[in-house]
Design a protein around this motif. Structure first.
Motif, PDB file in Angstrom:
ATOM      1  N   ARG A 300       0.805  -1.221   0.000  1.00 14.19           N
ATOM      2  CA  ARG A 300       0.000   0.000   0.000  1.00 14.19           C
ATOM      3  C   ARG A 300       0.836   1.269   0.000  1.00 14.19           C
ATOM      4  NH1 ARG A 300      -4.998  -0.931  -1.456  1.00 14.19           N
ATOM      5  NH2 ARG A 300      -5.841   0.745  -0.143  1.00 14.19           N
ATOM      6  N   ALA A 301       2.141   1.147   0.183  1.00 18.44           N
ATOM      7  CA  ALA A 301       2.978   2.353   0.276  1.00 18.44           C
ATOM      8  C   ALA A 301       3.188   2.971  -1.104  1.00 18.44           C
ATOM      9  CB  ALA A 301       4.319   2.000   0.896  1.00 18.44           C
ATOM     10  N   PRO A 302       2.860   4.256  -1.271  1.00 19.21           N
ATOM     11  CA  PRO A 302       3.079   4.902  -2.561  1.00 19.21           C
ATOM     12  C   PRO A 302       4.555   5.190  -2.798  1.00 19.21           C
ATOM     13  CG  PRO A 302       2.256   6.489  -0.983  1.00 19.21           C
ATOM     14  CD  PRO A 302       2.235   5.161  -0.292  1.00 19.21           C
ATOM     15  N   MET A 303       4.953   5.226  -4.056  1.00 19.41           N
ATOM     16  CA  MET A 303       6.306   5.616  -4.449  1.00 19.41           C
ATOM     17  C   MET A 303       6.187   6.944  -5.181  1.00 19.41           C
ATOM     18  SD  MET A 303       7.997   2.022  -5.760  1.00 19.41           S
ATOM     19  CE  MET A 303       8.069   0.599  -4.670  1.00 19.41           C
ATOM     20  N   ARG A 304       6.573   8.000  -4.507  1.00 22.38           N
ATOM     21  CA  ARG A 304       6.454   9.339  -5.074  1.00 22.38           C
ATOM     22  C   ARG A 304       7.798   9.790  -5.631  1.00 22.38           C
ATOM     23  NH1 ARG A 304       1.430  10.733  -3.188  1.00 22.38           N
ATOM     24  NH2 ARG A 304       0.815   9.869  -1.182  1.00 22.38           N
ATOM     25  N   ALA A 305       7.755  10.813  -6.483  1.00 22.27           N
ATOM     26  CA  ALA A 305       8.990  11.387  -7.007  1.00 22.27           C
ATOM     27  C   ALA A 305       9.788  11.995  -5.851  1.00 22.27           C
ATOM     28  CB  ALA A 305       8.674  12.459  -8.038  1.00 22.27           C
ATOM     29  N   PRO A 306      11.121  11.879  -5.821  1.00 25.36           N
ATOM     30  CA  PRO A 306      11.987  11.207  -6.795  1.00 25.36           C
ATOM     31  C   PRO A 306      12.513   9.864  -6.278  1.00 25.36           C
ATOM     32  CG  PRO A 306      13.290  12.775  -5.549  1.00 25.36           C
ATOM     33  CD  PRO A 306      11.904  12.729  -4.903  1.00 25.36           C
ATOM     34  N   THR A 307      11.630   8.939  -5.956  1.00 20.00           N
ATOM     35  CA  THR A 307      12.046   7.629  -5.457  1.00 20.00           C
ATOM     36  C   THR A 307      13.031   6.977  -6.428  1.00 20.00           C
ATOM     37  OG1 THR A 307       9.941   7.281  -4.308  1.00 20.00           O
ATOM     38  CG2 THR A 307      11.227   5.315  -4.837  1.00 20.00           C
ATOM     39  N   GLY A 325       3.967   9.801  -8.664  1.00 20.45           N
ATOM     40  CA  GLY A 325       3.446   8.680  -7.889  1.00 20.45           C
ATOM     41  C   GLY A 325       2.354   9.135  -6.952  1.00 20.45           C
ATOM     42  N   ALA A 326       1.359   8.279  -6.744  1.00 16.36           N
ATOM     43  CA  ALA A 326       0.232   8.620  -5.876  1.00 16.36           C
ATOM     44  C   ALA A 326      -0.590   7.364  -5.623  1.00 16.36           C
ATOM     45  CB  ALA A 326      -0.638   9.704  -6.517  1.00 16.36           C
ATOM     46  N   PHE A 327      -1.610   7.512  -4.801  1.00 12.84           N
ATOM     47  CA  PHE A 327      -2.612   6.449  -4.634  1.00 12.84           C
ATOM     48  C   PHE A 327      -3.671   6.624  -5.706  1.00 12.84           C
ATOM     49  CE2 PHE A 327      -6.639   4.834  -2.990  1.00 12.84           C
ATOM     50  CZ  PHE A 327      -6.269   3.545  -2.602  1.00 12.84           C
ATOM     51  N   GLY A 328      -4.037   5.552  -6.372  1.00 11.53           N
ATOM     52  CA  GLY A 328      -5.070   5.609  -7.403  1.00 11.53           C
ATOM     53  C   GLY A 328      -6.418   5.208  -6.845  1.00 11.53           C
ATOM     54  N   PRO A 329      -7.327   6.150  -6.624  1.00 10.47           N
ATOM     55  CA  PRO A 329      -8.620   5.819  -6.036  1.00 10.47           C
ATOM     56  C   PRO A 329      -9.419   4.803  -6.854  1.00 10.47           C
ATOM     57  CG  PRO A 329      -8.237   8.168  -5.888  1.00 10.47           C
ATOM     58  CD  PRO A 329      -7.155   7.611  -6.768  1.00 10.47           C
ATOM     59  N   MET A 335       0.301   3.775  -7.406  1.00 10.43           N
ATOM     60  CA  MET A 335       0.726   3.743  -8.811  1.00 10.43           C
ATOM     61  C   MET A 335       1.839   4.769  -8.974  1.00 10.43           C
ATOM     62  SD  MET A 335      -2.507   5.858 -10.387  1.00 10.43           S
ATOM     63  CE  MET A 335      -2.970   7.394  -9.563  1.00 10.43           C
ATOM     64  N   ALA A 336       2.659   4.559  -9.981  1.00 11.02           N
ATOM     65  CA  ALA A 336       3.740   5.503 -10.231  1.00 11.02           C
ATOM     66  C   ALA A 336       4.153   5.406 -11.691  1.00 11.02           C
ATOM     67  CB  ALA A 336       4.938   5.201  -9.327  1.00 11.02           C
ATOM     68  N   MET A 337       4.865   6.432 -12.142  1.00 11.14           N
ATOM     69  CA  MET A 337       5.520   6.393 -13.445  1.00 11.14           C
ATOM     70  C   MET A 337       6.990   6.696 -13.211  1.00 11.14           C
ATOM     71  SD  MET A 337       2.790   7.964 -16.209  1.00 11.14           S
ATOM     72  CE  MET A 337       2.884   9.659 -15.629  1.00 11.14           C
ATOM     73  N   THR A 349       8.072  -6.917 -15.409  1.00  8.18           N
ATOM     74  CA  THR A 349       9.417  -6.870 -14.821  1.00  8.18           C
ATOM     75  C   THR A 349       9.336  -6.394 -13.368  1.00  8.18           C
ATOM     76  OG1 THR A 349      10.413  -6.382 -16.965  1.00  8.18           O
ATOM     77  CG2 THR A 349      11.723  -5.883 -15.012  1.00  8.18           C
ATOM     78  N   ARG A 350      10.060  -7.089 -12.492  1.00 10.07           N
ATOM     79  CA  ARG A 350      10.051  -6.703 -11.079  1.00 10.07           C
ATOM     80  C   ARG A 350      11.212  -5.762 -10.809  1.00 10.07           C
ATOM     81  NH1 ARG A 350       9.912 -10.091  -5.387  1.00 10.07           N
ATOM     82  NH2 ARG A 350       7.824  -9.407  -4.829  1.00 10.07           N
ATOM     83  N   LEU A 351      10.889  -4.611 -10.246  1.00  9.09           N
ATOM     84  CA  LEU A 351      11.878  -3.626  -9.862  1.00  9.09           C
ATOM     85  C   LEU A 351      11.669  -3.258  -8.395  1.00  9.09           C
ATOM     86  CD1 LEU A 351      11.690  -1.319 -13.027  1.00  9.09           C
ATOM     87  CD2 LEU A 351      13.353  -3.132 -12.560  1.00  9.09           C
ATOM     88  N   TYR A 352      12.544  -2.408  -7.869  1.00  9.93           N
ATOM     89  CA  TYR A 352      12.454  -2.036  -6.460  1.00  9.93           C
ATOM     90  C   TYR A 352      12.611  -0.525  -6.305  1.00  9.93           C
ATOM     91  CZ  TYR A 352      12.847  -6.983  -5.401  1.00  9.93           C
ATOM     92  OH  TYR A 352      12.605  -8.335  -5.344  1.00  9.93           O
ATOM     93  N   GLY A 353      11.703   0.067  -5.557  1.00 13.32           N
ATOM     94  CA  GLY A 353      11.808   1.475  -5.223  1.00 13.32           C
ATOM     95  C   GLY A 353      12.254   1.629  -3.783  1.00 13.32           C
ATOM     96  N   GLU A 354      13.161   2.555  -3.537  1.00  9.78           N
ATOM     97  CA  GLU A 354      13.667   2.758  -2.176  1.00  9.78           C
ATOM     98  C   GLU A 354      12.868   3.848  -1.486  1.00  9.78           C
ATOM     99  OE1 GLU A 354      17.916   2.121  -1.110  1.00  9.78           O
ATOM    100  OE2 GLU A 354      17.830   4.297  -0.758  1.00  9.78           O
ATOM    101  N   VAL A 355      12.042   3.435  -0.523  1.00 11.11           N
ATOM    102  CA  VAL A 355      11.166   4.346   0.209  1.00 11.11           C
ATOM    103  C   VAL A 355      11.574   4.342   1.677  1.00 11.11           C
ATOM    104  CG1 VAL A 355       8.781   4.880   0.837  1.00 11.11           C
ATOM    105  CG2 VAL A 355       9.278   3.865  -1.399  1.00 11.11           C
TER     106      VAL A 355
END
Length: 376
Positions: A300-307, A325-329, A335-337, A349-355
């Motif tokens: 549930r954790a969002p990935m926001r810029a600049p993750t 990045g934000a929560f998509g209602p 969700m993120a781009m 593809t599986r990637l990882y964001g550092e939050v």
């Protein structure tokens, strides 16, 4: 806020108890008392009314009296087919730099005797200066400072417009027409930036408040602010200038090759001739080194810029960066781009964001996150 410019609907926003904030030099509503989630839902399920009067509006007129001249002139600044746009139609455009980056994205419409252009507020001064600097021999630019711009988005938008006398029932996505709305002459396009069916309405500034109030009286129509506008456009996979695209990104990297028609590509009748053509045409044929992709974070954790984005949980260096990045209602989750190397851009593809110091998994996803509902 004291120094921010006010749109013609500022008093209406205050009367509706909107939370206001400065954006691109303008005082704009972030949300209303109903909250961003309900405003977002209104656009998806009924109709939401947005004030986008901060955006720059202008007519580009040919000095020769022949619109084709102005259209071909604009093609020297943008890699899109302007001259191929039929009267009564609108198209998405891009101003590019000599290095192949994006100076801004904009909308333009063929009105028969002029081009109607709408640019982003933050780039308004730059874009109009850019047009005057390069096209003044062939064209006259008439900046429209006495116009408001409002967007009515959602499945009930057409019914609300028609109830106020607007002849929009036969319009399709990207059609443009002059009509009257609540008795006020308007220039209406069937477009918007939410992924939903809807309309953007250019009208005299001194009549905007009355028209907006009339629309808000229609069944299902609710006011919406920048918060909902951002979550809607992100679910729709649409770019925000300054976040997802800028002078460091090319149209091909940004996933916008659909905006460059075949006639402007290699082998086309009007190939190239725009700033950055060498790089952009090469990327269209051979592919870019990186791409804008959708990301669906797990959990549930969002990935926001600049993750920062990593190829694995223990990779030493990031391979990319989240730009939005934000929560998509509507999506029901984060969700993120992001921009990642092309060989990591395949959906699944599986990637990882550092939050906050933790590597969280995310899957590359196709865009849009929520299907578009345009009236074709």
């Amino acid at each position: 806020m004291d120094e921010a410019q006010r749109t013609p609907l500022f008093a209406l926003h205050e009367s509706l108890k909107a939370r206001m904030a400065p954006f691109a030099g303008w005082a704009l509503p972030i949300q209303y008392p109903s909250g961003i989630l309900r405003e977002h839902a209104a656009a998806r399920e009924a109709a939401a009314l947005f004030d986008v009067s901060h955006m720059g509006q202008a007519f580009l007129r040919p000095k020769s009296g022949k619109l084709k001249g102005a259209m071909l002139a604009l093609e020297t600044l943008a890699p899109v087919s302007v001259a191929g746009l039929a009267e009564g139609r609108q198209r998405y455009g891009l101003f590019t730099s000599p290095e192949g980056g994006i100076l801004d994205d904009f909308m333009f419409a063929n009105l028969g005797d002029a081009l109607f252009i709408v640019v982003n507020a933050a780039r308004r001064e730059h874009d109009f200066g850019h047009l005057r600097a390069h096209l003044s021999d062939a064209c006259e630019l008439e900046e429209l400072t006495d116009r408001a711009l409002i967007a009515l988005q959602g499945p009930k938008a057409e019914a609300a417009m028609m109830a106020l006398g607007a002849r929009v029932g036969e319009m399709r996505f990207m059609d443009v027409a002059e009509t009257a709305l609540a008795g006020v002459p308007c220039l209406v396009s069937r477009s918007g930036y939410t992924g939903e069916d809807g309309f953007e309405i250019s009208l005299p500034a001194d009549r905007a408040e009355g028209v907006a109030e009339a629309l808000l009286e229609q069944p299902g129509v609710a006011p919406a602010g920048l918060g909902a506008r951002d979550s809607l456009r992100l679910e729709a996979g649409l770019c925000l200038y300054g976040s997802d695209i800028d002078e460091t990104t090319s149209p091909v990297e940004a996933g916008l090759p659909w905006a460059i028609q075949k006639i402007r590509r290699r082998g086309g009748a009007r190939e190239g001739g725009f700033p950055g053509a060498e790089r952009i045409l090469e990327e269209l044929e051979s592919g870019p080194a990186r791409l804008r992709v959708g990301l669906l974070p797990e959990g549930r954790a969002p990935m926001r810029a600049p993750t920062p984005v990593f190829a694995s949980e223990d990779a030493a260096e990031p391979i990319g960066t989240v730009v939005s990045g934000a929560f998509g209602p509507t999506l029901g989750g984060p969700m993120a781009m992001a921009y990642v190397p092309t060989d990591h851009a395949t959906p699944g593809t599986r990637l990882y964001g550092e939050v906050r110091g933790k590597r969280l998994p995310a899957q590359v996803a196709s865009l849009p996150f929520v299907p578009h509902q345009y009236k074709r």
